[in-house]
Design a protein around this motif. Structure first.
Motif, PDB file in Angstrom:
ATOM      1  N   PHE A  37     -16.217  -3.883  -2.976  1.00  0.00           N
ATOM      2  CA  PHE A  37     -14.864  -4.199  -2.302  1.00  0.00           C
ATOM      3  C   PHE A  37     -13.607  -3.286  -2.940  1.00  0.00           C
ATOM      4  O   PHE A  37     -13.672  -3.509  -4.090  1.00  0.00           O
ATOM      5  CB  PHE A  37     -14.548  -5.442  -2.292  1.00  0.00           C
ATOM      6  CG  PHE A  37     -15.665  -6.285  -0.975  1.00  0.00           C
ATOM      7  CD1 PHE A  37     -16.103  -5.861   0.366  1.00  0.00           C
ATOM      8  CD2 PHE A  37     -16.306  -7.131  -1.608  1.00  0.00           C
ATOM      9  CE1 PHE A  37     -16.820  -6.452   1.046  1.00  0.00           C
ATOM     10  CE2 PHE A  37     -17.415  -7.685  -0.824  1.00  0.00           C
ATOM     11  CZ  PHE A  37     -17.521  -7.450   0.521  1.00  0.00           C
ATOM     12  N   LEU A  38     -12.884  -2.600  -2.216  1.00  0.00           N
ATOM     13  CA  LEU A  38     -11.706  -2.158  -2.512  1.00  0.00           C
ATOM     14  C   LEU A  38     -10.758  -3.196  -3.021  1.00  0.00           C
ATOM     15  O   LEU A  38     -10.703  -4.454  -2.522  1.00  0.00           O
ATOM     16  CB  LEU A  38     -11.203  -1.170  -1.603  1.00  0.00           C
ATOM     17  CG  LEU A  38     -12.017   0.132  -1.692  1.00  0.00           C
ATOM     18  CD1 LEU A  38     -11.770   0.829  -0.419  1.00  0.00           C
ATOM     19  CD2 LEU A  38     -11.417   1.017  -2.836  1.00  0.00           C
ATOM     20  N   PRO A  39      -9.843  -2.930  -3.786  1.00  0.00           N
ATOM     21  CA  PRO A  39      -8.689  -3.912  -4.329  1.00  0.00           C
ATOM     22  C   PRO A  39      -8.122  -4.567  -3.338  1.00  0.00           C
ATOM     23  O   PRO A  39      -7.560  -3.905  -2.189  1.00  0.00           O
ATOM     24  CB  PRO A  39      -7.986  -3.291  -5.266  1.00  0.00           C
ATOM     25  CG  PRO A  39      -8.657  -1.868  -5.674  1.00  0.00           C
ATOM     26  CD  PRO A  39      -9.397  -1.690  -4.655  1.00  0.00           C
ATOM     27  N   ASN A  40      -8.014  -5.755  -3.127  1.00  0.00           N
ATOM     28  CA  ASN A  40      -7.207  -6.662  -2.023  1.00  0.00           C
ATOM     29  C   ASN A  40      -5.954  -6.786  -2.092  1.00  0.00           C
ATOM     30  O   ASN A  40      -5.307  -7.484  -1.259  1.00  0.00           O
ATOM     31  CB  ASN A  40      -7.980  -7.794  -2.143  1.00  0.00           C
ATOM     32  CG  ASN A  40      -7.988  -8.870  -3.031  1.00  0.00           C
ATOM     33  OD1 ASN A  40      -7.740  -8.199  -4.309  1.00  0.00           O
ATOM     34  ND2 ASN A  40      -8.004 -10.271  -3.070  1.00  0.00           N
ATOM     35  N   ASP A  41      -5.338  -6.341  -3.368  1.00  0.00           N
ATOM     36  CA  ASP A  41      -3.844  -6.391  -3.640  1.00  0.00           C
ATOM     37  C   ASP A  41      -3.198  -5.096  -3.177  1.00  0.00           C
ATOM     38  O   ASP A  41      -2.157  -4.863  -3.548  1.00  0.00           O
ATOM     39  CB  ASP A  41      -3.832  -6.873  -4.790  1.00  0.00           C
ATOM     40  CG  ASP A  41      -4.112  -5.797  -5.845  1.00  0.00           C
ATOM     41  OD1 ASP A  41      -4.724  -4.789  -5.767  1.00  0.00           O
ATOM     42  OD2 ASP A  41      -3.706  -5.801  -7.028  1.00  0.00           O
ATOM     43  N   GLU A  42      -4.045  -4.211  -2.246  1.00  0.00           N
ATOM     44  CA  GLU A  42      -3.541  -2.819  -2.069  1.00  0.00           C
ATOM     45  C   GLU A  42      -3.263  -2.760  -0.386  1.00  0.00           C
ATOM     46  O   GLU A  42      -4.220  -2.868   0.332  1.00  0.00           O
ATOM     47  CB  GLU A  42      -4.133  -1.792  -2.513  1.00  0.00           C
ATOM     48  CG  GLU A  42      -4.158  -1.585  -4.022  1.00  0.00           C
ATOM     49  CD  GLU A  42      -5.042  -0.575  -4.402  1.00  0.00           C
ATOM     50  OE1 GLU A  42      -4.790  -0.250  -5.667  1.00  0.00           O
ATOM     51  OE2 GLU A  42      -5.472   0.266  -3.644  1.00  0.00           O
ATOM     52  N   LEU A  43      -2.139  -2.663   0.143  1.00  0.00           N
ATOM     53  CA  LEU A  43      -1.974  -2.320   1.445  1.00  0.00           C
ATOM     54  C   LEU A  43      -1.471  -0.718   1.494  1.00  0.00           C
ATOM     55  O   LEU A  43      -0.297  -0.762   1.152  1.00  0.00           O
ATOM     56  CB  LEU A  43      -1.015  -3.348   2.133  1.00  0.00           C
ATOM     57  CG  LEU A  43      -0.883  -2.833   3.697  1.00  0.00           C
ATOM     58  CD1 LEU A  43      -1.863  -3.055   4.599  1.00  0.00           C
ATOM     59  CD2 LEU A  43       0.502  -3.827   4.133  1.00  0.00           C
ATOM     60  N   TRP A  44      -2.132  -0.023   2.076  1.00  0.00           N
ATOM     61  CA  TRP A  44      -1.696   1.623   2.147  1.00  0.00           C
ATOM     62  C   TRP A  44      -0.864   2.013   3.374  1.00  0.00           C
ATOM     63  O   TRP A  44      -1.399   1.668   4.339  1.00  0.00           O
ATOM     64  CB  TRP A  44      -3.149   2.378   1.861  1.00  0.00           C
ATOM     65  CG  TRP A  44      -3.128   2.366   0.421  1.00  0.00           C
ATOM     66  CD1 TRP A  44      -4.451   1.789  -0.271  1.00  0.00           C
ATOM     67  CD2 TRP A  44      -2.934   3.377  -0.532  1.00  0.00           C
ATOM     68  NE1 TRP A  44      -4.533   1.752  -1.293  1.00  0.00           N
ATOM     69  CE2 TRP A  44      -3.602   2.926  -1.895  1.00  0.00           C
ATOM     70  CE3 TRP A  44      -2.210   4.448  -0.597  1.00  0.00           C
ATOM     71  CZ2 TRP A  44      -3.662   3.762  -2.908  1.00  0.00           C
ATOM     72  CZ3 TRP A  44      -1.922   5.075  -1.721  1.00  0.00           C
ATOM     73  CH2 TRP A  44      -2.655   4.630  -3.008  1.00  0.00           C
ATOM     74  N   LEU A  45       0.195   2.747   3.269  1.00  0.00           N
ATOM     75  CA  LEU A  45       0.898   3.040   4.331  1.00  0.00           C
ATOM     76  C   LEU A  45       0.732   4.807   4.277  1.00  0.00           C
ATOM     77  O   LEU A  45       1.191   5.358   3.427  1.00  0.00           O
ATOM     78  CB  LEU A  45       2.334   2.704   4.240  1.00  0.00           C
ATOM     79  CG  LEU A  45       2.765   1.183   4.563  1.00  0.00           C
ATOM     80  CD1 LEU A  45       2.308   0.108   3.669  1.00  0.00           C
ATOM     81  CD2 LEU A  45       4.302   1.186   4.514  1.00  0.00           C
ATOM     82  N   TYR A  46       0.649   5.158   5.624  1.00  0.00           N
ATOM     83  CA  TYR A  46       0.465   6.562   5.598  1.00  0.00           C
ATOM     84  C   TYR A  46       1.512   6.825   6.601  1.00  0.00           C
ATOM     85  O   TYR A  46       1.429   6.533   7.975  1.00  0.00           O
ATOM     86  CB  TYR A  46      -1.039   7.037   6.280  1.00  0.00           C
ATOM     87  CG  TYR A  46      -1.280   8.332   6.631  1.00  0.00           C
ATOM     88  CD1 TYR A  46      -1.462   9.503   5.449  1.00  0.00           C
ATOM     89  CD2 TYR A  46      -1.178   8.753   7.806  1.00  0.00           C
ATOM     90  CE1 TYR A  46      -1.575  10.693   5.821  1.00  0.00           C
ATOM     91  CE2 TYR A  46      -1.437  10.138   8.329  1.00  0.00           C
ATOM     92  CZ  TYR A  46      -1.533  11.291   7.221  1.00  0.00           C
ATOM     93  OH  TYR A  46      -1.900  12.604   7.428  1.00  0.00           O
ATOM     94  N   ASP A  47       2.421   7.764   6.374  1.00  0.00           N
ATOM     95  CA  ASP A  47       3.567   8.171   7.236  1.00  0.00           C
ATOM     96  C   ASP A  47       2.942   9.296   8.094  1.00  0.00           C
ATOM     97  O   ASP A  47       2.443  10.435   7.737  1.00  0.00           O
ATOM     98  CB  ASP A  47       4.752   8.835   6.395  1.00  0.00           C
ATOM     99  CG  ASP A  47       5.851   8.903   7.117  1.00  0.00           C
ATOM    100  OD1 ASP A  47       5.821   9.712   8.105  1.00  0.00           O
ATOM    101  OD2 ASP A  47       6.894   8.609   6.536  1.00  0.00           O
TER     102      ASP A  47
END
Length: 398
Positions: A37-47
């Motif tokens: 699983f990918l890190p659960n402490d990352e929320l990525w924002l794409y402009d």
């Protein structure tokens, strides 16, 4: 010059858009032949304007894939998914206007949680989130209707049974209340299907039903809770699962990719006209980019932003995860958009004229200039060597 941050490749992630940003959380990749699983402490924002990524951190839910996500009143909700212990029915949310991006566990005031599941879908209607379908597990005593829960004969342990469901569960975000409305003429239980909503109607297309994949279309009236099957007036796309369906106008839906009945990743795009009830295959520039278990969200001017997913049959290969954002134009652009994009894509030619534009328009063009900048770090489909010590091994995915 430092490289711009880019969300890494992934499949089975959650994505939602609010018109300004595409928000991406979770999912999984392969590291040294292990599913992680990918890190659960990352929320990525794409402009959506300049095409740049940034990541933010906060108090976090467990690492998962196959969750279902949506935005309600500027808050991103995720439900269900598969973690290291199997499917879950946990509910989390994060306030997208709070720059700390702190997650919270959603504790209902009333009602019963749906059973654990992943690969489900949802619609948002009048502040309520309506969840449909998925693959998960129940105790034998909880299986009260064989028409709403089909047992997977290949997966069971003692009195715990895994399978597909066609249940509809509603969560009222204002009252923090779960209900299970009674529906009529329900579609077959399924998972890894695609869904979208227009107004008070929720649409479901295809998915995996036992050992087959379909492209049937159903509509649920989110006020009367009545299902109706939409029989196509034209030849329908091939049956598939792990595809996406996105509303692109008041009368049309866009379908992209998925896994075919013969386990072939697909790259075809289709428009479904709700008035004529007909499918039309759409020509696009991403025919060489098959995707499955990706995400798709509506961007500006009826664009569809497809992010991530896999270009291989993940249950056999599981190394073809992607992190490129594909843009599909489904409607003619307005004149202002055409002008901005043309100027931005030829910025060196119009450099002096851009500086003379009114501030608001100049800022908009400059943001688009970043999107078209050739030096932007390329995104990829593939497999990168990563430090797996941060991650949790994933279990099998049905």
């Amino acid at each position: 010059m430092s490289e711009e941050p880019v969300a890494r490749e992934r499949s089975g992630h959650t994505a939602a858009a609010d018109g300004q940003f595409l928000y991406v959380w979770g999912g999984y990749v392969s590291v040294a032949d292990h599913e992680v699983f990918l890190p659960n402490d990352e929320l990525w924002l794409y402009d959506l304007e300049n095409g740049l990524w940034r990541d933010v951190c906060g108090t976090v839910p467990p690492a998962m894939s196959g969750t279902c996500g949506c935005i309600v009143n500027e808050e991103l909700y995720i439900f269900g998914g598969c973690c290291d212990d199997g499917q879950t029915n946990e509910h989390y949310s994060v306030n997208l206007q709070d720059e700390r991006f702190s997650w919270r566990r959603v504790t209902p005031r009333s009602g019963s949680l749906p059973s654990p599941r992943d690969k489900l879908s949802c619609w948002v209607h009048e502040g309520r989130i309506i969840y449909f379908g998925g693959y998960g597990h129940k105790l034998l005593s909880e299986i009260t209707d064989p028409k709403s829960f089909i047992v997977d004969e290949a997966s069971w342990a003692e009195d715990i049974f895994w399978g597909w469901n066609n249940e509809v569960h509603e969560f009222d975000t204002e009252r923090s209340r779960w209900t299970e409305p009674q529906t009529f003429v329900t579609p077959a239980p399924r998972a890894a299907h695609a869904s979208a909503s227009i107004g008070s109607k929720g649409y479901v297309c295809g998915g995996r039903i036992r050992e087959t994949r379909t492209s049937d279309m159903f509509c649920l009236d989110l006020n009367s809770w009545t299902w109706s099957e939409i029989v196509s007036s034209t030849a329908a796309p091939l049956g598939r699962s792990w595809h996406t369906l996105t509303a692109v106008s008041d009368t049309s839906l866009f379908l992209f990719g998925g896994l075919s009945v013969d386990c072939r990743p697909m790259s075809d795009g289709w428009i479904f006209n709700l008035e004529s009830k007909g499918w039309t295959e759409m020509e696009h520039q991403n025919k060489d980019k098959p995707r499955l278990w990706h995400s798709a969200c509506q961007g500006r001017d009826s664009d569809v932003i497809v992010f991530g997913g896999s270009h291989d049959y993940i249950l056999l290969v599981d190394k073809g995860h992607c992190n490129d954002a594909l843009v599909f134009q489904t409607q003619p652009y307005p004149l202002m958009r055409l002008c901005q994009d043309f100027i931005a894509s030829h910025a060196s030619m119009f450099q002096s004229q851009i500086l003379c534009l009114p501030p608001k328009l100049r800022n908009a063009v400059q943001k688009r200039t970043i999107f078209f900048r050739p030096s932007r770090k390329s995104q990829n489909c593939g497999h990168q060597k990563l430090n797996s010590s941060r991650w949790i091994s994933a279990n099998s995915k049905k």
